[in-house]
Every structure is written in C-alpha cells, then in structure tokens.
Design an enzyme around this catalytic site. Sequence first.
Site, PDB file in Angstrom:
ATOM      1  N   HIS A 198       0.832  -1.208   0.000  1.00 13.35           N
ATOM      2  CA  HIS A 198       0.000   0.000   0.000  1.00 13.35           C
ATOM      3  C   HIS A 198       0.862   1.252   0.000  1.00 13.35           C
ATOM      4  CE1 HIS A 198      -4.115  -1.323   1.506  1.00 13.35           C
ATOM      5  NE2 HIS A 198      -4.341  -0.409   0.593  1.00 13.35           N
ATOM      6  N   GLU A 440      -2.741 -14.790 -20.568  1.00 15.33           N
ATOM      7  CA  GLU A 440      -1.583 -14.870 -19.667  1.00 15.33           C
ATOM      8  C   GLU A 440      -1.173 -16.305 -19.359  1.00 15.33           C
ATOM      9  OE1 GLU A 440      -2.462 -12.598 -16.108  1.00 15.33           O
ATOM     10  OE2 GLU A 440      -4.513 -13.322 -16.002  1.00 15.33           O
ATOM     11  N   CYS A 511      -1.491  -5.209 -20.961  1.00 13.68           N
ATOM     12  CA  CYS A 511      -1.571  -4.490 -19.680  1.00 13.68           C
ATOM     13  C   CYS A 511      -0.528  -4.977 -18.678  1.00 13.68           C
ATOM     14  CB  CYS A 511      -2.976  -4.568 -19.100  1.00 13.68           C
ATOM     15  SG  CYS A 511      -3.480  -6.245 -18.710  1.00 13.68           S
TER      16      CYS A 511
HETATM   17  C1  PEP Z   1      -0.229  -9.659 -15.803  1.00 12.84           C
HETATM   18  O1  PEP Z   1      -0.180 -10.820 -15.380  1.00 12.84           O
HETATM   19  O2  PEP Z   1       0.528  -9.217 -16.694  1.00 12.84           O
HETATM   20  C2  PEP Z   1      -1.206  -8.701 -15.250  1.00 12.84           C
HETATM   21  C3  PEP Z   1      -1.368  -7.501 -15.759  1.00 12.84           C
HETATM   22  O3  PEP Z   1      -1.900  -9.086 -14.162  1.00 12.84           O
HETATM   23  P1  PEP Z   1      -1.313  -9.135 -12.673  1.00 12.84           P
HETATM   24  O4  PEP Z   1       0.003  -8.429 -12.654  1.00 12.84           O
HETATM   25  O5  PEP Z   1      -2.356  -8.468 -11.834  1.00 12.84           O
HETATM   26  O6  PEP Z   1      -1.207 -10.619 -12.432  1.00 12.84           O
HETATM   27 MG    MG Z   2      -1.773 -11.671 -14.221  1.00 11.26          MG
END
Ligand code: PEP
Ligand code: MG
Length: 587
Positions: A198, A440, A511
């Site tokens: 946080h 992913e 992302c």
């Molecule tokens: C990722 O896995 O690239 C992603 C954006 O999700 P997180 O980092 O929340 O697993």
């Molecule tokens: Mg992820």
Amino acid sequence: MVSEKSNSKIFHGIGASPGIVIGEARVADRSRVVVVEASIAPEEIPAEVARFHTALRKAKEDLHALKEQIAATRGNEHLYVIDTHLMILDDSMLTSETIGFIEQERINAEGALKRTLRKFKEFFEGIEDEYLRERGSDVETVVERVLRNMLGKRQELLTDRDGRFVIVAHDLSPADILQVDKDKVIGFVTDLGGKTSHTAIVSRSLEIPAVVGLERITSEVSDGDPIIVDGAKGLVIIDPDEETFRDYLRQKQYFEYRERELLKLKDLPAETVDGHRILLKGNAEFVEEVPSIRKHGGEGIGLYRTEMLFIGRTTIPDEEEQYRAYAEVVRQMAPYPVTIRTLDVGGDKFVENLNLDDELNPALGLRAIRLSLRCPELFKTQLRAILRASAHGKVKVFFPMISGVGEIRAAKALLEEAKQELRNASVPFDEGIEIGIMIETPSAVLIADLLAREVDFFSVGTNDLIQYSLAIDRTNEHLSELYEPLHPAVLRSLKYVAEAAHAAGIPVCMCGEMAGEPNYLPILLGLGFDELSMNAVSIPKVKKILRRCSRGDAAGLAAQVLSFPTASEVESYLQTQITTRLSESFD
Ligand code: PEP
Ligand code: MG
C-alpha cells in the site's frame, strides 16, 4: 545490500516511486511497542475486557480525527485507507478473539490482543500472492494503534516536525503517508515493504519518491544525515561525497526537466509519424490513481484490478460497496473507458466457509477465474456491481487467467444471469458491455484463434505470461535475470496472439509491465498492438517514442527481432535502434 564509496554509504532497495530527492534524513520512530503477556486472576477479567474496549474506542476516535484532518488538507480521495483501518477495528473477530483469550487463557488485554494479531498474521503470511500478503500489515498497524493506547504511548506524527526532509522508517503505513505535508516530506525510505505494498502504491499516486525493502536502513541513518533517494533505481545514498552530490544534483535537474518536457506531450495524440494511433491507458488499483492517469495523458484505464477491495479484511465487500467503488472510478475517468478485471486473487482466503488454502502450488492453483467459477454467487455479485457501474460511463469487463474456451463460456453464462437479474429488478446497465479476457497462460496463446471468437477484446498480461511460458516465478528475486520479456518464446507468443485477434477482427491490448517499457514500444507497435495500459508515469515516455516511430519501420523491426535467438541480442539491437534512430534512451 550496502556498498561504500569514500564516506558515502550506498544502499540498494526496491524502487517504489520514481524521482530523485536530495535532503536531510529524519528517522521516524515507528518501532513496535513491547508487549508483556501476564496472567490475571478471574476477578480481573472484566477490568481487562473494559481496558481493551476503551483502547479500541480511543483508536476509533483518533482515526476519525485523522480522517477529518486528511479530508481538510488532502480532500476525500485517499480516505479509503483510514476507512480500511476503521473497518478492521470494527471487525467482530478482532474483538471476539481478543476477549476470548482474556477470558479463557486468563491473560492481560495487551497479551490477548497480541495473540489475536499473531493469528491474523499467520493467516496473511500463508497467502502466496505478494500483493494480498502485504495487506496483513494494515491489521498490524491498526493493532499497534490499540496497543499504544493501552500502554499510554502516543505515536509521533510525521507532521510534528519542521523543515523539508526524507522520512526514514522501519515501516510506514499508508495512513502515515497520507498525513504528510508534501512541502515538508520529500521522500520515504523504509526497511520493509515491496513494490505492491500500500505504502508504495500511495507514494506513487502522490508522486513522492520512495525506496522500500532496504532491510536495515534505520540502523544506518541518524537524524540530520544528508541523504539522496533515487526512487527509480531503488538507491539510497547517505553522506554523499561532493562528487556524488554534484552528480545527483545534475541527475535530479535532468529528471525534473525530462518529466516537465514529457508532460507537454499530455494532450498530443498518441500516434506515429505515419498517422497510426494507439491507445495509451493507465493501470489502476484505486480511485486515487485516476488524477495521475489523467495528468499523464492516459485515455482511460486499461486494467482496473479489483483485488484491492477484497483484501485486508475478513468480510467480502457486498454488491453495494463494490458498485460504489467501481462507479466512482468510472465517473472520475469519464468520458474515457474503464476496463474492469474480475477478481484475481490467488486463493480462497477471503471467501468464507471454503477451506482451499493449502495448495502445494498456488501459482497453478485455484486462482482468478477458476475461483470465480467455483464460487458463482461471489462472481455474480461482482458482475452485477460492474454492470451497474456501466450505467455511469464506458465500462468493459474482462476475466483473468483464462486457459480454455470452456471458462469463457461459463463466465459469460454467469454474466448473462447477472444481467437478467438486473433487468428483472429494472436496474440500468450497459446492455452492450464489451467482454474480454486476459491472455496470460501458454494455453491461451496456443488457442488464441479459438478464444478470439468468443470475446470482444484480448488483453495480454505479460507479467504472468512470461512467468508461465518460461517457468520462472515472477516473485523470485534470485531468478530475476531469467525473467526475460524479450525471450523469443514470449515474442512469438505476442505475435501469434496479435495475429489471432486481428484475424477475428478484435483489438489486442497489453496491460502487463512490458507495455510501460518505452524501449519495447517499437516491437509492440510492429506486432500490431492496438492499446497499451501501464503505470501512469510511463504513459508520456511511451508516447514520446511512439510519436517518433513509423508503423512500417516498426513492423520491419519486429519481423527482424523475431528471428534473433536470444533476448540479449534483441535487447541490444533495440537499444541501438532507439538511440541511433530515435535519438533517446529511457534507461
Ligand atoms: C499480468 O499478469 O501481466 C497482469 C497484468 O496481471 P497481474 O500483474 O495483476 O497478475
Ligand atoms: Mg496476471
């Protein structure tokens, strides 16, 4: 880690919030109170229970006062942190467990509360997901406040001191950070903490440079020591010699100049020299990050991680609470879209009456969409909340960790049920809400053509895709050199996914952290990514490179690097291309 150069001491930690500051250290006493557990006689039990209740009440009063103070100085946007702490104080388990220890074990109130804290800590420490695990520190901060009240120890406020300084502390709670006056506190360094704590997230959103996870910085620094903090590189220098000082002064000026220059790009279109547009958006976990995304020119939120709402608490947020949180983000980001990801937690810790936490291999266990499909009511509650938020602006919804078509169909069926329930109750929502998935897992890559027929968009989560494709734990710092975003297997996967999306006529977004790495932009552009979502401060850096690229050249470059056998060859080729052809590097 510490190294020495002349009299300077250099500490290497985790860069939590970028920026360079040069100033004076102030060591904050955030040491834990020392608790002595003592046996009590049966007739002392009521007095100990009363002592606990009084300390609890006082802690609530203090937090309400702090909330008012923060609201007056900073506005309402960060108050969720205080609300989280108030919720912990209201938690019935905290009270019942502590009173249970006083009554049954016949121990004093502070000993009983400390035992309750241990139980909570074990619970949080068992969580594999680093991000969720760190929420246990909120409980610790709250309990510390109650203990201090019992022992009559007031904690020094960080705002009590005059001057401009860098706070050096063992650990800082987000509430500590929110109290600070930005004119006085120019940086933070702490022994504990990780990138997703946080504290790190709030420092980033307030744009205060910070380095965390320095292990023993508090025992190496004294009040008044000259200190340099480099929040991008994760470096802290104590007692810099003249040469280092001058060097950092130059770096700081250059960093600030570059940030100012980059912000000038805010309103310029994210397009190449040959007129090809890409959407650049921000990733967010809290509504507090929206102003920073807007300031850096983000055209929406490409990944809103909903996990934050579920953690650091023993109850699950109900539909109303989730709806209010999502709707607020949507309203603040309007007219730009918000892409909301359904719950991506690594276990069932926050789902009552399920006991699925002892997984041998949690990264491959019951996480993300798998958990949502296993708990349809939990999932539908979230889906209704997201749908309701879609009445307030442009919302898209997407599912994490998809590994096959069956999961999408099951998730869509539940989404349809959630829609029907809202229709039945005449609750407004966007009937045409777009549905996407995270790509992913390697299986999702290999069947991207099949998945693309089922959804409106793809979003590639490279953080996990790299971990699962290369079989490298993304959280293991000892393997970090093997975690290679430019590995040929990763690049081939990205190419395959982008082609499958486009063949099906749907857009492809990225992302994962890779999207915010400016040097990778030519490859991602060349591979045909339509949208990149990243931490807010990276947006102008990526835009700057984008505006110097041509789509045609980037396609040629992507084709070329795809034939390279190793990540390091791709890396050095990119570096030369960026420095010679685009005349800038963002290292
Ligand atoms: C990722 O896995 O690239 C992603 C954006 O999700 P997180 O980092 O929340 O697993
Ligand atoms: Mg992820």
